[in-house]
Design an enzyme around this catalytic site. Structure first.
Site, PDB file in Angstrom:
ATOM      1  N   PHE A 283      22.507  46.992 -43.082  1.00 50.94           N
ATOM      2  CA  PHE A 283      23.827  47.320 -43.616  1.00 50.94           C
ATOM      3  C   PHE A 283      23.899  48.817 -43.870  1.00 50.94           C
ATOM      4  O   PHE A 283      23.194  49.356 -44.729  1.00 50.94           O
ATOM      5  CB  PHE A 283      24.053  46.544 -44.916  1.00 50.94           C
ATOM      6  CG  PHE A 283      25.339  46.884 -45.621  1.00 50.94           C
ATOM      7  CD1 PHE A 283      26.543  46.300 -45.239  1.00 50.94           C
ATOM      8  CD2 PHE A 283      25.357  47.789 -46.676  1.00 50.94           C
ATOM      9  CE1 PHE A 283      27.727  46.605 -45.893  1.00 50.94           C
ATOM     10  CE2 PHE A 283      26.538  48.112 -47.336  1.00 50.94           C
ATOM     11  CZ  PHE A 283      27.721  47.511 -46.944  1.00 50.94           C
ATOM     12  N   ASP A 370      35.379  14.313 -33.408  1.00 48.01           N
ATOM     13  CA  ASP A 370      34.410  15.399 -33.612  1.00 48.01           C
ATOM     14  C   ASP A 370      34.107  16.101 -32.288  1.00 48.01           C
ATOM     15  O   ASP A 370      34.847  15.968 -31.298  1.00 48.01           O
ATOM     16  CB  ASP A 370      33.142  14.831 -34.285  1.00 48.01           C
ATOM     17  CG  ASP A 370      32.401  15.855 -35.126  1.00 48.01           C
ATOM     18  OD1 ASP A 370      31.650  16.651 -34.541  1.00 48.01           O
ATOM     19  OD2 ASP A 370      32.575  15.865 -36.361  1.00 48.01           O
ATOM     20  N   ASP A 371      33.014  16.814 -32.244  1.00 41.47           N
ATOM     21  CA  ASP A 371      32.582  17.614 -31.099  1.00 41.47           C
ATOM     22  C   ASP A 371      32.636  16.804 -29.797  1.00 41.47           C
ATOM     23  O   ASP A 371      32.269  15.625 -29.772  1.00 41.47           O
ATOM     24  CB  ASP A 371      31.124  18.037 -31.381  1.00 41.47           C
ATOM     25  CG  ASP A 371      30.639  19.118 -30.462  1.00 41.47           C
ATOM     26  OD1 ASP A 371      31.358  19.468 -29.523  1.00 41.47           O
ATOM     27  OD2 ASP A 371      29.515  19.605 -30.702  1.00 41.47           O
ATOM     28  N   LYS A 480      38.071  19.898 -38.907  1.00 37.22           N
ATOM     29  CA  LYS A 480      36.703  20.200 -39.345  1.00 37.22           C
ATOM     30  C   LYS A 480      36.278  21.482 -38.634  1.00 37.22           C
ATOM     31  O   LYS A 480      36.253  21.528 -37.406  1.00 37.22           O
ATOM     32  CB  LYS A 480      35.793  19.027 -38.967  1.00 37.22           C
ATOM     33  CG  LYS A 480      34.334  19.203 -39.360  1.00 37.22           C
ATOM     34  CD  LYS A 480      33.597  17.900 -39.096  1.00 37.22           C
ATOM     35  CE  LYS A 480      32.106  17.998 -39.207  1.00 37.22           C
ATOM     36  NZ  LYS A 480      31.445  16.763 -38.747  1.00 37.22           N
ATOM     37  N   ASN A 484      27.238  26.235 -36.019  1.00 37.25           N
ATOM     38  CA  ASN A 484      25.948  25.568 -35.864  1.00 37.25           C
ATOM     39  C   ASN A 484      24.786  26.468 -35.511  1.00 37.25           C
ATOM     40  O   ASN A 484      23.881  26.056 -34.791  1.00 37.25           O
ATOM     41  CB  ASN A 484      26.083  24.455 -34.814  1.00 37.25           C
ATOM     42  CG  ASN A 484      26.809  23.265 -35.392  1.00 37.25           C
ATOM     43  OD1 ASN A 484      26.315  22.606 -36.302  1.00 37.25           O
ATOM     44  ND2 ASN A 484      28.001  22.990 -34.883  1.00 37.25           N
ATOM     45  N   CYS A 530      32.140  23.089 -42.435  1.00 34.46           N
ATOM     46  CA  CYS A 530      30.896  22.460 -42.029  1.00 34.46           C
ATOM     47  C   CYS A 530      30.046  23.546 -41.394  1.00 34.46           C
ATOM     48  O   CYS A 530      30.561  24.464 -40.760  1.00 34.46           O
ATOM     49  CB  CYS A 530      31.220  21.369 -41.004  1.00 34.46           C
ATOM     50  SG  CYS A 530      29.769  20.537 -40.360  1.00 34.46           S
ATOM     51  N   GLY A 532      26.569  22.953 -39.442  1.00 35.14           N
ATOM     52  CA  GLY A 532      25.386  22.162 -39.116  1.00 35.14           C
ATOM     53  C   GLY A 532      24.980  21.378 -40.351  1.00 35.14           C
ATOM     54  O   GLY A 532      23.842  21.467 -40.800  1.00 35.14           O
ATOM     55  N   ASP A 538      29.844  27.811 -49.580  1.00 36.29           N
ATOM     56  CA  ASP A 538      29.928  28.820 -50.638  1.00 36.29           C
ATOM     57  C   ASP A 538      31.344  28.907 -51.185  1.00 36.29           C
ATOM     58  O   ASP A 538      32.279  28.332 -50.626  1.00 36.29           O
ATOM     59  CB  ASP A 538      29.420  30.177 -50.118  1.00 36.29           C
ATOM     60  CG  ASP A 538      30.197  30.680 -48.916  1.00 36.29           C
ATOM     61  OD1 ASP A 538      31.430  30.784 -49.006  1.00 36.29           O
ATOM     62  OD2 ASP A 538      29.573  30.960 -47.864  1.00 36.29           O
ATOM     63  N   GLU A 613      31.060  -7.069 -42.655  1.00 32.88           N
ATOM     64  CA  GLU A 613      30.768  -5.668 -43.030  1.00 32.88           C
ATOM     65  C   GLU A 613      32.069  -4.852 -43.137  1.00 32.88           C
ATOM     66  O   GLU A 613      32.232  -4.045 -44.043  1.00 32.88           O
ATOM     67  CB  GLU A 613      29.821  -5.025 -42.009  1.00 32.88           C
ATOM     68  CG  GLU A 613      28.387  -5.520 -42.139  1.00 32.88           C
ATOM     69  CD  GLU A 613      27.503  -5.107 -40.952  1.00 32.88           C
ATOM     70  OE1 GLU A 613      26.294  -4.959 -41.156  1.00 32.88           O
ATOM     71  OE2 GLU A 613      28.029  -4.953 -39.816  1.00 32.88           O
TER      72      GLU A 613
HETATM   73  C1  DGJ Z   1      27.138  19.662 -36.978  1.00 30.73           C
HETATM   74  C2  DGJ Z   1      27.919  18.865 -37.966  1.00 30.73           C
HETATM   75  O1  DGJ Z   1      27.317  18.908 -39.211  1.00 30.73           O
HETATM   76  C3  DGJ Z   1      28.059  17.444 -37.456  1.00 30.73           C
HETATM   77  O2  DGJ Z   1      28.725  16.666 -38.406  1.00 30.73           O
HETATM   78  C4  DGJ Z   1      28.788  17.467 -36.152  1.00 30.73           C
HETATM   79  O3  DGJ Z   1      30.100  17.928 -36.344  1.00 30.73           O
HETATM   80  C5  DGJ Z   1      28.052  18.345 -35.174  1.00 30.73           C
HETATM   81  N1  DGJ Z   1      27.807  19.652 -35.694  1.00 30.73           N
HETATM   82  C6  DGJ Z   1      28.826  18.464 -33.891  1.00 30.73           C
HETATM   83  O4  DGJ Z   1      28.245  19.330 -33.017  1.00 30.73           O
END
Ligand code: DGJ
Length: 728
Positions: A283, A370-371, A480, A484, A530, A532, A538, A613
């Site tokens: 920095f 999701d992904d 979301k 990652n 999110c 990973g 934070d 279930e």
């Molecule tokens: C990490 C996330 O924590 C998971 O819930 C999922 O969304 C994957 N990435 C998808 O690549």
């Protein structure tokens, strides 16, 4: 009372409902810190500062003839540089003439109504009805013509004080900041304190560690480009005797999502200095003449009521003054099902509709895709950056898919990882220069992806355009936002060689600009953060997202620790928690009880569940709805510590009016012929009578809190119990 300037003593005292904070413009106009703690009724604590000749601690030149004044031994609001203070520094600046020195003298100050704002960084805000005052003190170095502006906002009812710092270069030559902290807090008597932090790793975020302060610099930090799984930008200094219910505790929560540093130094005289801010690693930030550099905000809290008291201050404040989304207070969060652990990237539109149909029977209100829905994305080696629908998977198109889900009476959510790019993507082929790489060196890949250079405006604008186009094309209710990998290869193609020391921070500034332009322009969408799992969880991220995914680790027994650790600063209302297939030996009911410690949802293939279930899940979804106001808005109590040896973990939520409460217990260990276990409640009215589980017991708050409830014996492994208490 807010903020009081005593002209006679030249002290400035900040008052919240239960705390006071005092500083003084003293010797040679240095700004001294005098006090932070329970409410102070005295006007002046300067007698606390003892001056005497200190060996090997220098005296500033200006106090010629005065051998008892050394900055090495004086408690300061913002420490100087090269003025004989050898403790960890608040600032390291290289002035225009090449000198490394800063000696800020308190000049002008102002006291105003309301909360300060930062132009480039997120901050907490004042709501209508909050009593908030702001103090701004300018420390001027007259030699270099550099101002350090200290900002304090006092939230009277909330018992919160926020701090931030700005550096203004009034000189004629550029200066270079190498270290600039947002807070410096000097405790005159710092012995007997512990430092509590939230270290972790992927899948095990925010575990709790408590260490006694000894005579060295204790460092809590992240240099991963983000606030990280490994450390959280939150620390507590507390009495070494402090428990959940008793003892003095100071909290420091940094509103920043990049590299951070917290240092706590117990010095030679048992004084304790705490500094916190942007990490100095790589920095070097240039501030040109006339320019101002902003440091992130630190949210400080103090209580005498132990760690639970401290958590309650943060929970209350972060529930009301951190995130402007209407999902925080006005709209109830839906019970969702996420496709990730159901199908990973192996799905198409039909599969998603099947999952949604089955989930409908489980009381689920929102399907999250999701992904895997975009570009060329069958595994994690390709596609990131290509934010357009993959027609081989979503054959009917996004619009039609969302309509089908909406026709089932459900809402639709979608996943993005905007900050990343795969080398096998159209985006990378078109703009390899947008990826962060160090020229001439092989890339550091992680999950086979590279970070986009978020410091670049063209990258930010591309993302804003592409993500907004998707959000505006269909009836999207939820997003979301994932990331990652940790950052490496810190280099920007768009910046000259001498500016590369700014890239880490500029990445974060660019990210916030992008988030503002996507999130704040879509007030009707619920955003969940999110990383990973629960990296980068934070306060700054929670300024944008009302909720954040706690961890990819959905094992309910591990989750007990994850929720416990996260709760030290962040409220259950922001903890993304789902029932999944993880934990084969754990009953579904127990998984539900644990997921009700947060925002509650599912992370499994609903089509694989039996009718029985699905029915059980529906009951659990309905219970979450029933208890929503207790869980999301109530006070949270950690009744036992899952890191200690014991046979069960218990926690509790109680409404603010103490009329209703939910106490949850998970049996984590079975012992043969063990002692009878009891759980004592907290946060009830002692003289109110409560019906427990609709009449199973009728007991006063005092009985529930002092005698407790017996936990049934001889139960199967990992059984969970919920005790719902209602005043009668
Ligand atoms: C990490 C996330 O924590 C998971 O819930 C999922 O969304 C994957 N990435 C998808 O690549």
């Amino acid at each position: 009372m807010g903020i009081v300037h005593n002209k006679t003593n030249n002290t400035i005292t900040l008052h919240t409902k239960n705390t006071s904070y005092q500083m003084k413009i003293g010797n040679l106009d240095y700004l001294f810190h005098l006090y932070y703690g329970p409410t102070l009724h005295d006007a002046d604590l300067s007698y606390q500062i003892m001056q005497y000749d200190r060996g090997f601690s220098g005296n500033p030149y200006e106090s010629l003839g005065e051998r008892t004044f050394s900055l090495d031994a004086q408690p300061q609001e913002f420490s100087t540089q090269q003025q004989g203070d050898f403790r960890t520094a608040s600032i390291e600046v290289v002035n225009g003439d090449g000198s490394y020195s800063f000696s800020g003298k308190a000049g002008k100050f102002s006291i105003t109504d309301g909360k300060y704002r930062l132009e480039t960084l997120p901050t907490v805000f004042a709501n209508k009805g909050d009593t908030v005052k702001t103090l701004e003190v300018t420390l001027t170095d007259s030699v270099s013509d550099v101002d350090v502006i200290l900002l304090y906002s006092v939230f009277e009812e909330a018992d919160i004080i926020t701090r931030a710092v700005k550096v203004k270069n009034n000189g004629k030559a550029p200066i270079h900041l190498k270290k600039i902290m947002s807070v410096c807090l000097d405790f005159i008597n710092g012995s007997g304190m512990d430092l509590l932090s939230l270290p972790g790793r992927y899948g095990q975020e925010r575990q709790v560690e408590r260490q006694p302060m000894t005579h060295h610099i204790h460092t809590i930090s992240s240099v991963r480009g983000s606030s990280s799984h490994q450390q959280n930008p939150f620390v507590v200094l507390c009495d070494k005797e402090a428990t959940e219910d008793f003892g003095k505790c100071y909290g420091f929560s940094l509103m920043y999502s990049g590299n951070f540093l917290a240092e706590a130094e117990l010095d030679q005289y048992d004084q304790l200095r705490l500094v916190m801010g942007i990490h100095p690693k790589q920095f070097v930030y240039e501030v040109k003449p006339g320019e101002t550099f902003e440091c992130p905000e630190v949210v400080m809290a103090f209580t005498e009521h132990g760690l639970t008291g401290l958590s309650h201050l943060y929970h209350d404040f972060y529930r009301t003054n951190l995130c402007e989304s209407k999902f925080v207070t006005e709209i109830e969060r839906p019970v969702l099902i996420n496709s990730w652990e159901a199908a990973f990237m192996d799905f198409d539109d039909k599969k998603l509709v099947e999952i949604a149909k089955a989930a409908k029977n489980m009381g689920v209100e929102l399907l999250v895709m999701d992904d895997g829905w975009f570009g060329k994305r069958d595994d994690d080696n390709s596609g990131l950056g290509d934010w357009f629908v993959n027609k081989n998977k979503i054959k009917c198109g996004l619009h039609a898919l969302v309509e089908q889900i909406n026709d089932l009476g459900m809402k639709f959510g979608i996943w993005f990882e905007p900050e990343m790019v795969s080398e096998d993507s159209d985006l990378y082929r078109a703009h390899p220069e947008w990826a962060m790489k160090i020229p001439g060196r092989p890339e550091v890949r992680s999950r086979n992806q590279i970070a986009l250079d978020m410091s670049r405006k063209d990258v930010q604008n591309y993302l804003i355009e592409k993500v907004n186009a998707i959000l505006d094309d269909a009836n999207i209710y939820y997003v979301k936002w994932d990331i990652n990998r940790s950052l490496a290869d810190i280099w920007s193609n768009a910046l000259p060689a001498d500016k590369q020391g700014e890239v880490y921070h500029r990445y974060i500034l660019g990210l916030y600009r992008t988030m503002n332009a996507i999130i704040k322009t879509h007030p009707d969408i619920l955003f969940e953060g999110c990383s990973g799992g629960g990296g980068r969880f934070d306060a700054a991220m929670l300024h944008y997202y009302p909720q954040y995914w706690v961890s990819d680790n959905n094992h309910p027994i591990d989750r007990l620790k994850l929720h416990y650790g996260t709760s030290f600063v962040y409220p259950p209302s922001c903890m993304g928690a789902h029932i999944s297939d993880s934990g084969k030996l754990v009953p579904l009911k127990t998984k539900a009880v644990v997921a009700m410690g947060g925002t509650f949802g599912y992370e499994l293939d609903a089509t694989h569940l039996t009718v029985e279930e699905q029915k059980l899940c529906k009951e659990q979804s309905e219970l979450f709805r029933k208890y929503y106001h207790i869980i999301i808005k109530g006070d949270y109590y950690r009744l036992s510590n899952p890191f200690e040896v014991g046979n069960m973990t218990a926690w509790q939520h109680a409404t603010k009016d103490r009329q209703e409460s939910l106490l949850s217990v998970v049996v984590t260990n079975l012992t043969c012929n063990g002692p009878q276990e009891y759980v004592r409640a907290k946060g009830l009215n002692a003289d109110t009578v409560y019906s427990v589980n609709d009449g199973q017991y009728t007991l006063s708050g005092s009985a529930l809190m002092n005698a407790g409830l017996p936990i049934p014996r001889e139960v199967p492994e990992y059984t969970a119990f919920q005790f719902h208490m209602k005043a009668i």
